[in-house]
Design an enzyme around this catalytic site. Structure first.
Site, PDB file in Angstrom:
ATOM      1  N   LYS A   1      -7.844  -3.249   1.847  1.00 39.03           N
ATOM      2  CA  LYS A   1      -7.722  -2.329   2.932  1.00 39.03           C
ATOM      3  C   LYS A   1      -8.468  -1.060   2.904  1.00 39.03           C
ATOM      4  O   LYS A   1      -9.036  -0.351   4.072  1.00 39.03           O
ATOM      5  CB  LYS A   1      -6.267  -1.950   3.467  1.00 39.03           C
TER       6      LYS A   1
ATOM      7  N   HIS B   1      -8.465  -5.717  13.521  1.00 39.07           N
ATOM      8  CA  HIS B   1      -7.540  -6.219  12.603  1.00 39.07           C
ATOM      9  C   HIS B   1      -6.822  -7.354  13.356  1.00 39.07           C
ATOM     10  O   HIS B   1      -5.892  -7.278  13.978  1.00 39.07           O
ATOM     11  CB  HIS B   1      -6.533  -4.941  12.140  1.00 39.07           C
TER      12      HIS B   1
ATOM     13  N   ASP C   1      -7.894 -12.237   8.876  1.00 40.21           N
ATOM     14  CA  ASP C   1      -7.331 -10.682   8.929  1.00 40.21           C
ATOM     15  C   ASP C   1      -8.323  -9.530   9.599  1.00 40.21           C
ATOM     16  O   ASP C   1      -7.998  -8.793  10.269  1.00 40.21           O
ATOM     17  CB  ASP C   1      -6.964 -10.362   7.558  1.00 40.21           C
TER      18      ASP C   1
ATOM     19  N   SER D   1       1.995  -7.191  10.475  1.00 42.60           N
ATOM     20  CA  SER D   1       2.575  -7.967   9.431  1.00 42.60           C
ATOM     21  C   SER D   1       3.978  -8.725  10.121  1.00 42.60           C
ATOM     22  O   SER D   1       4.726  -8.266  10.688  1.00 42.60           O
ATOM     23  CB  SER D   1       2.987  -7.334   8.341  1.00 42.60           C
TER      24      SER D   1
ATOM     25  N   ARG E   1       2.625 -12.300  -1.997  1.00 44.36           N
ATOM     26  CA  ARG E   1       1.264 -12.530  -1.225  1.00 44.36           C
ATOM     27  C   ARG E   1       0.607 -13.284  -2.249  1.00 44.36           C
ATOM     28  O   ARG E   1       0.820 -13.533  -3.170  1.00 44.36           O
ATOM     29  CB  ARG E   1       0.594 -11.551  -0.884  1.00 44.36           C
TER      30      ARG E   1
ATOM     31  N   ARG F   1       0.777  -1.288  -0.056  1.00 42.74           N
ATOM     32  CA  ARG F   1       0.062   0.180   0.014  1.00 42.74           C
ATOM     33  C   ARG F   1       1.041   1.229  -0.043  1.00 42.74           C
ATOM     34  O   ARG F   1       2.147   0.828   0.290  1.00 42.74           O
ATOM     35  CB  ARG F   1      -0.922   0.092   1.315  1.00 42.74           C
TER      36      ARG F   1
ATOM     37  N   LYS G   1       0.066 -13.926  12.389  1.00 39.91           N
ATOM     38  CA  LYS G   1      -1.215 -13.888  12.775  1.00 39.91           C
ATOM     39  C   LYS G   1      -1.905 -14.850  11.956  1.00 39.91           C
ATOM     40  O   LYS G   1      -2.882 -15.545  12.329  1.00 39.91           O
ATOM     41  CB  LYS G   1      -1.844 -12.401  12.406  1.00 39.91           C
ATOM     42  N   THR G   2      -1.567 -15.063  10.649  1.00 43.77           N
ATOM     43  CA  THR G   2      -2.381 -15.951   9.706  1.00 43.77           C
ATOM     44  C   THR G   2      -1.887 -17.211  10.025  1.00 43.77           C
ATOM     45  O   THR G   2      -2.596 -18.149   9.872  1.00 43.77           O
ATOM     46  CB  THR G   2      -2.033 -15.538   8.114  1.00 43.77           C
TER      47      THR G   2
END
Length: 526
Positions: free
Chosen positions: A196, A215, A252, A233, A316, A54, A237-238
């Site tokens: 996002k 988030h 997410d 990031s 990604r 981003r 988390k994932t």
């Protein structure tokens, strides 16, 4: 083809309208248009140009009433005038008018009580594919008479040549007009801007309805016990929420209302750098036809080298959540029993697991700490602390305390436990110590999920006043208290004191004159 008209899309004219194409149709268009290449297993791979992430400095909100009074203006939420928006909106409409366009309709928010209907107008098929992966896919009946609550015009091929005159950051723009329910994008092909962007809008809408937007990833056990995983990031988390023994609710973005937890999305967006079938089998196996890979490096046979970061560290894959075999099909579950804040501490001073009080939970939620390590960004030669409020400050239109207060209220109402889990370094900082093994981290998470951590004997650390177990199955006892794992105890104390000072300095911005939100006593001491 579609019977939707140019006027219905807000365009002056239109060529062919490819409306809500199937995965097979999108694949045909991507192939015909030479928009990407096929991996060795048939997954589409695309490059997103010079933007492989981003562009947060190019994101703006139109400064107007009534949203003007709600938005926390500053470096994150930058204002732009209505006149500049109108000028760029007209440019975007002119740019897209007359072209063949791809129109994608989807839902954001799995709870039908508060679902938002979103529409995306793009000029390339793979961006439509990305949207189909990431948002909740309506069925045919739900698409009948679909009227969007919010529309995103993605004119990635146009830029703002007057950006200096407008006083903006660059010729790229991502602008939200809350009152008109429209966003416009120019100059960036990166798909994550659209994902996002809607998350940002959900973070505006939901708290105003007393729904906490988060988030975080979420999963649910066979007995209905829900766990939330917050983290920036690179913190896991994932990876940690994707567990073959538990159903994945989402990886997410979630809401928490009076019914419980619900996913905002219908897909996952996972980092693939250093991905392997051994370390992350569920994500690795989700990369197949209908998934979409971004900026990966591959050979002439389409074989991907997931360790190659020559294009970007931020390689990604997006995929529909159905690619995770053990997922929760409703994308909803009850209220959480446990919340885990993930941090990758490159200073090596935070414990692998700590049990938090409610006040500590508020403190670490608002702090949103992780650390960048040397080599991940140009100019970073030693660990740097990174604080992102609520583990997602870049996407919060309201003041961070608005989200923290909602979290505190819900934790108290539903008696939720909170933990801090460090997936970073032990035995020393980056370059000296070693990264916490995924096996040790999994053991910490498993102890939280099965409740065995509650039967441990705890002690308190010196600088951060964190409650840590003295023993925990699957974790080397020496690791549990990070000071014990450092050969040089004096160096540990100096480093811990340094990091504690960074926390204290960062938290000062949340202090107000009336001190109605003072959680400093729950933070570290120097």
């Amino acid at each position: 083809m579609s019977d939707v008209t140019a006027a219905g899309l807000g365009l002056k004219s239109v060529g062919k309208v490819y409306h809500n194409l199937s995965y097979d149709e999108l694949f045909e268009h991507e192939t015909k248009n030479n928009e990407g290449a096929l991996s060795s297993n048939g997954t589409m791979m695309v490059d997103t140009g010079k933007f492989t992430g981003r562009s947060p400095k190019d994101k703006y909100f139109v400064r107007q009433q009534p949203s003007r009074d709600n938005i926390a203006w500053g470096n994150i939420n930058q204002p732009v005038s209505e006149d500049i928006f109108n000028e760029l909106h007209a440019q975007v409409i002119d740019y897209l008018s007359g072209k063949d366009v791809y129109v994608s309709d989807g839902f954001s928010g799995a709870n039908p009580k508060t679902t938002r209907k979103v529409r995306f107008v793009t000029e390339i098929a793979w961006q439509s594919h990305f949207i189909k992966n990431m948002f909740i896919r309506p069925d045919e009946a739900q698409l009948e008479g679909f009227t969007p609550d919010f529309t995103v015009y993605n004119a990635a091929g146009t830029t703002n040549i007057d950006w200096e005159k407008h006083g903006l950051h660059s010729d790229v723009f991502v602008i939200f007009n809350i009152e008109k329910n429209v966003a416009i994008i120019g100059g960036s092909w990166y798909g994550g801007e659209m994902k996002k962007g809607i998350f940002t809008m959900m973070n505006y809408w939901m708290p105003l309805e007393k729904i906490l937007s988060m988030h975080c990833s979420a999963n649910v056990g066979k007995d209905g016990d829900v766990c939330l995983f917050f983290g920036l990031s690179g913190t896991g988390k994932t990876t940690l929420s994707t567990d073959s023994r538990r159903k994945l609710i989402g990886d997410d973005e979630h809401g928490w209302d009076n019914d419980g937890i619900f996913n905002f999305e219908g897909g996952c967006y996972a980092k693939t750098i250093d991905l392997s079938a051994e370390s992350e089998p569920e994500i690795f196996n989700a990369i197949k036809r209908d998934a979409l890979l971004e900026n990966v490096v591959y050979n002439q046979d389409g074989v991907i080298d997931f360790s190659d970061n020559s294009k970007t560290e931020n390689t990604r894959v997006s995929y529909p959540i159905e690619h995770i075999e053990n997922h929760e099909p409703t994308l909803m579950a009850g209220h959480p029993e446990n919340i885990i804040f993930l941090t990758c501490d490159a200073f090596g001073v935070l414990p692998p697991v700590s049990k938090l009080t409610k006040e500590q939970a508020m403190y670490y939620f608002l702090s949103g700490y992780t650390a960048k390590v040397a080599g991940t960004e140009r100019g970073i030669t030693e660990p740097q602390a990174a604080f992102s409020a609520c583990f997602g400050e870049a996407f919060l239109p309201l003041h961070p305390t608005a989200y923290a207060k909602l979290l505190g209220e819900k934790m108290e109402k539903y008696n939720v436990n909170a933990y801090l889990v460090n997936t970073g370094w032990a035995g020393g900082g980056y370059g000296v110590g070693k990264r916490m093994s995924i096996k040790a981290t999994r053991s910490c998470v498993n102890a939280i999920l099965d409740g065995s951590i509650n039967h441990c004997e705890f002690e308190q650390t010196r600088f951060f006043k964190l409650n840590i177990p003295k023993e925990l199955k699957g974790v080397d006892t020496e690791l549990l208290n990070p000071r014990n794992s450092w050969p040089d105890k004096r160096a540990f104390d100096q480093t811990a004191n340094k990091l504690a000072g960074m926390f204290i300095e960062n938290f000062k911005k949340y202090m107000t004159d009336n001190d109605d939100f003072d959680f400093t006593q729950a933070g570290p001491k120097v």
